[in-house]
Design a protein around this motif. Structure first.
Motif, PDB file in Angstrom:
ATOM      1  N   ALA A 384       0.805  -1.217   0.000  1.00  0.00           N
ATOM      2  CA  ALA A 384       0.000   0.000   0.000  1.00  0.00           C
ATOM      3  C   ALA A 384       0.839   1.267   0.000  1.00  0.00           C
ATOM      4  CB  ALA A 384      -0.942   0.011   1.203  1.00  0.00           C
ATOM      5  N   ALA A 385       2.095   1.178   0.433  1.00  0.00           N
ATOM      6  CA  ALA A 385       2.951   2.358   0.505  1.00  0.00           C
ATOM      7  C   ALA A 385       3.816   2.480  -0.749  1.00  0.00           C
ATOM      8  CB  ALA A 385       3.844   2.283   1.747  1.00  0.00           C
ATOM      9  N   GLY A 386       4.189   3.711  -1.088  1.00  0.00           N
ATOM     10  CA  GLY A 386       5.089   3.954  -2.206  1.00  0.00           C
ATOM     11  C   GLY A 386       4.492   3.718  -3.571  1.00  0.00           C
ATOM     12  N   LEU A 387       3.184   3.867  -3.715  1.00  0.00           N
ATOM     13  CA  LEU A 387       2.536   3.582  -4.995  1.00  0.00           C
ATOM     14  C   LEU A 387       2.945   4.561  -6.089  1.00  0.00           C
ATOM     15  CD1 LEU A 387      -1.070   2.740  -3.741  1.00  0.00           C
ATOM     16  CD2 LEU A 387       0.736   1.144  -4.394  1.00  0.00           C
ATOM     17  N   ASP A 388       3.392   5.745  -5.689  1.00  0.00           N
ATOM     18  CA  ASP A 388       3.793   6.748  -6.685  1.00  0.00           C
ATOM     19  C   ASP A 388       5.301   6.774  -6.908  1.00  0.00           C
ATOM     20  OD1 ASP A 388       4.335   7.644  -4.150  1.00  0.00           O
ATOM     21  OD2 ASP A 388       3.719   9.714  -4.506  1.00  0.00           O
ATOM     22  N   GLY A 409       0.209  -3.588  -5.689  1.00  0.00           N
ATOM     23  CA  GLY A 409       0.722  -2.320  -5.207  1.00  0.00           C
ATOM     24  C   GLY A 409       2.217  -2.223  -5.459  1.00  0.00           C
ATOM     25  N   SER A 410       2.936  -1.675  -4.486  1.00  0.00           N
ATOM     26  CA  SER A 410       4.374  -1.512  -4.638  1.00  0.00           C
ATOM     27  C   SER A 410       5.137  -2.833  -4.598  1.00  0.00           C
ATOM     28  CB  SER A 410       4.908  -0.569  -3.561  1.00  0.00           C
ATOM     29  OG  SER A 410       4.566  -1.032  -2.265  1.00  0.00           O
ATOM     30  N   LEU A 411       4.474  -3.917  -4.216  1.00  0.00           N
ATOM     31  CA  LEU A 411       5.114  -5.237  -4.257  1.00  0.00           C
ATOM     32  C   LEU A 411       5.235  -5.769  -5.686  1.00  0.00           C
ATOM     33  CD1 LEU A 411       3.492  -7.076  -1.200  1.00  0.00           C
ATOM     34  CD2 LEU A 411       5.687  -5.890  -1.309  1.00  0.00           C
ATOM     35  N   ALA A 412       4.714  -5.051  -6.667  1.00  0.00           N
ATOM     36  CA  ALA A 412       4.828  -5.486  -8.057  1.00  0.00           C
ATOM     37  C   ALA A 412       6.283  -5.654  -8.471  1.00  0.00           C
ATOM     38  CB  ALA A 412       4.135  -4.481  -8.975  1.00  0.00           C
TER      39      ALA A 412
END
Length: 479
Positions: A384-388, A409-412
């Motif tokens: 959920a964090a760092g999506l941008d 999300g950022s785990l991509a």
């Protein structure tokens, strides 16, 4: 942690809490318990989210129809949780979705009544909406909206999600917090405050735990019977069937379709398809005996056709089982409340509730166990964090990036790590869907997938490329 090490921990440690059931409620309880410093074991007899947490209407919503049933408190709580899920907990998984509520001349409601309800609903949602929109505007938003006898449309907003992945994100958060998590691990016996016997990989493990929570959804009374053979049936089940058809790509809103003064169904653009449903019929047998019938599919299509023209042929169908308080009358009229009970040896059983309010349900379950100092603050789930600020390790087209960003999300970037050395991982997992082979590898190495079905149905969207006959009898979560 690999599976062998997890089994060893299950057998050797003493846990503060054993959670039985890896659906959204059980996963949410495990996440909340670890966040509050408890040592936790989470087990499920099947795969995580395989029964009543990946076959919902995919909505995170206040529940407009619950106003009609008088559940104002539930609607207010659900709106609060929806905002937290969209903005803090899982903004990649939970996204805003406008809804049209078409008002037909032969419908059960008059415009003034619906408009007043929408205004109240939107006020509780802290949303600024017009209440009613013109037929012309509604038709631009949903090109397939049936225009015959359409008087006007109410307009409001809720949110949609991928329910299976939301469940897995909570399992991941619990594991990251130190929980021992195991799917395909069935509880055979409850030993009170000494724990439970769990069958896993051909062995019976004695799990020591100071407290136990039973969050097994449709199987809640069966597990209660393991603790107390004299326990009587406390809940009843309602079957909700959904059908997936082609379409929805050019829709800018979903549709809420009223059928009488209580029941509504939905037509929702979801994962590049159109999701229709749901039914609400009592299921009087064992959970395993439920299945989708031809009559169920016909009902879903007929009810959708009240407001949608030109429906495509079914591509997939699935069912879920709602857990409702025991009682008489139609299940559609039953209150969607959560029931907590404590057995003779102290096991707390949790039944019912909504996907939207799973966090509150988890905290209430821990409160029933006597856990003190609980925080209601929202915590971001993994991804959920760092999506941008995502630095993509490989080149991908925009639709594929958007798909991976939504699911992980950022785990991509973790999902794609192996693709920098193996370009074959960027090949499609299933023809006609945006999922990649890298997701299959990641599901098995990081997300506890053990079978192809685990990967296709609950960790990716590959199942949406199937046909109704190949996916019909798969319960992928509760409605």
């Amino acid at each position: 942690m690999d599976r062998v090490a997890a089994v060893e921990q299950l057998a050797s440690r003493r846990f503060d809490l054993l959670v039985i059931g890896g659906g959204i409620v059980g996963a949410g309880i495990a996440e909340a318990a670890t966040a509050h410093g408890l040592t936790v074991a989470l087990v499920d007899k099947g795969d995580f989210a395989s029964a009543t947490s990946s076959a919902s209407s995919k909505l995170v919503h206040g529940g407009l129809r619950y106003l009609r049933l008088g559940d104002v408190g539930l609607v207010r709580e659900a709106h609060h949780e929806r905002r937290l899920l969209m903005n803090i907990v899982a903004p990649h998984l939970v996204r805003r979705l406008p809804f049209l509520f078409p008002l037909y001349e032969d419908g059960p409601y008059r415009p003034w009544f619906v408009q007043s309800g929408i205004l109240l609903y939107s006020t509780m949602a802290r949303a600024r909406l017009n209440g009613l929109v013109s037929v012309e505007r509604a038709s631009r938003m949903v090109p397939q909206l049936r225009g015959d006898k359409l008087r006007s449309c109410a307009f409001y907003a809720d949110a949609w999600t991928n329910d299976g992945r939301l469940t897995l994100a909570n399992v991941r958060a619990a594991a990251d917090g130190g929980a021992t998590v195991l799917n395909y691990a069935e509880v055979l016996a409850i030993r009170g405050r000494e724990g439970a016997e769990v069958a896993v990989d051909g062995h019976v493990v004695q799990v020591q735990a100071d407290a136990i929570v039973n969050a097994t959804g449709p199987w809640v009374d069966r597990v209660r019977g393991l603790e107390d053979p004299a326990a009587k049936r406390s809940m009843r089940l309602s079957k909700g069937v959904h059908v997936v058809v082609d379409g929805g790509e050019d829709w800018d809103a979903a549709i809420t379709i009223s059928h009488d003064k209580v029941r509504v169904s939905f037509a929702i653009p979801w994962e590049g398809m159109l999701l229709l449903g749901t039914t609400d019929t009592e299921h009087d047998g064992e959970p395993e005996d439920a299945h989708v019938t031809d009559e169920d599919v016909a009902q879903v299509l007929a009810e959708a056709s009240v407001a949608v023209d030109g429906l495509g042929a079914p591509r997939a169908s699935f069912y879920g089982l709602r857990v409702l308080p025991g009682g008489d009358g139609q299940t559609a009229n039953a209150r969607r409340e959560t029931v907590y009970s404590t057995g003779p040896s102290g096991m707390v059983s949790v039944a019912g509730g909504k996907l939207t309010t799973y966090r509150r349900i988890a905290l209430d379950a821990l409160d029933h166990l006597g856990v003190r100092g609980l925080s209601k603050s929202a915590r971001p789930l993994p991804g959920a964090a760092g999506l941008d600020r995502i630095a993509w390790p490989v080149e991908l087209d925009a639709p594929t990036r958007a798909h991976l960003l939504h699911l992980y999300g950022s785990l991509a970037t973790e999902v794609l790590a192996g693709a920098t050395d193996d370009a074959s991982l960027l090949e499609p997992l299933v023809a006609g869907r945006p999922d990649l082979r890298a997701q299959d590898v990641y599901a098995r190495s990081h997300e506890w997938a053990r079978t192809d079905d685990d990967v296709i149905r609950r960790r990716t969207t590959g199942w949406l490329a199937g046909t109704a006959s190949s996916t019909r009898d798969a319960p992928v979560s509760a409605a």
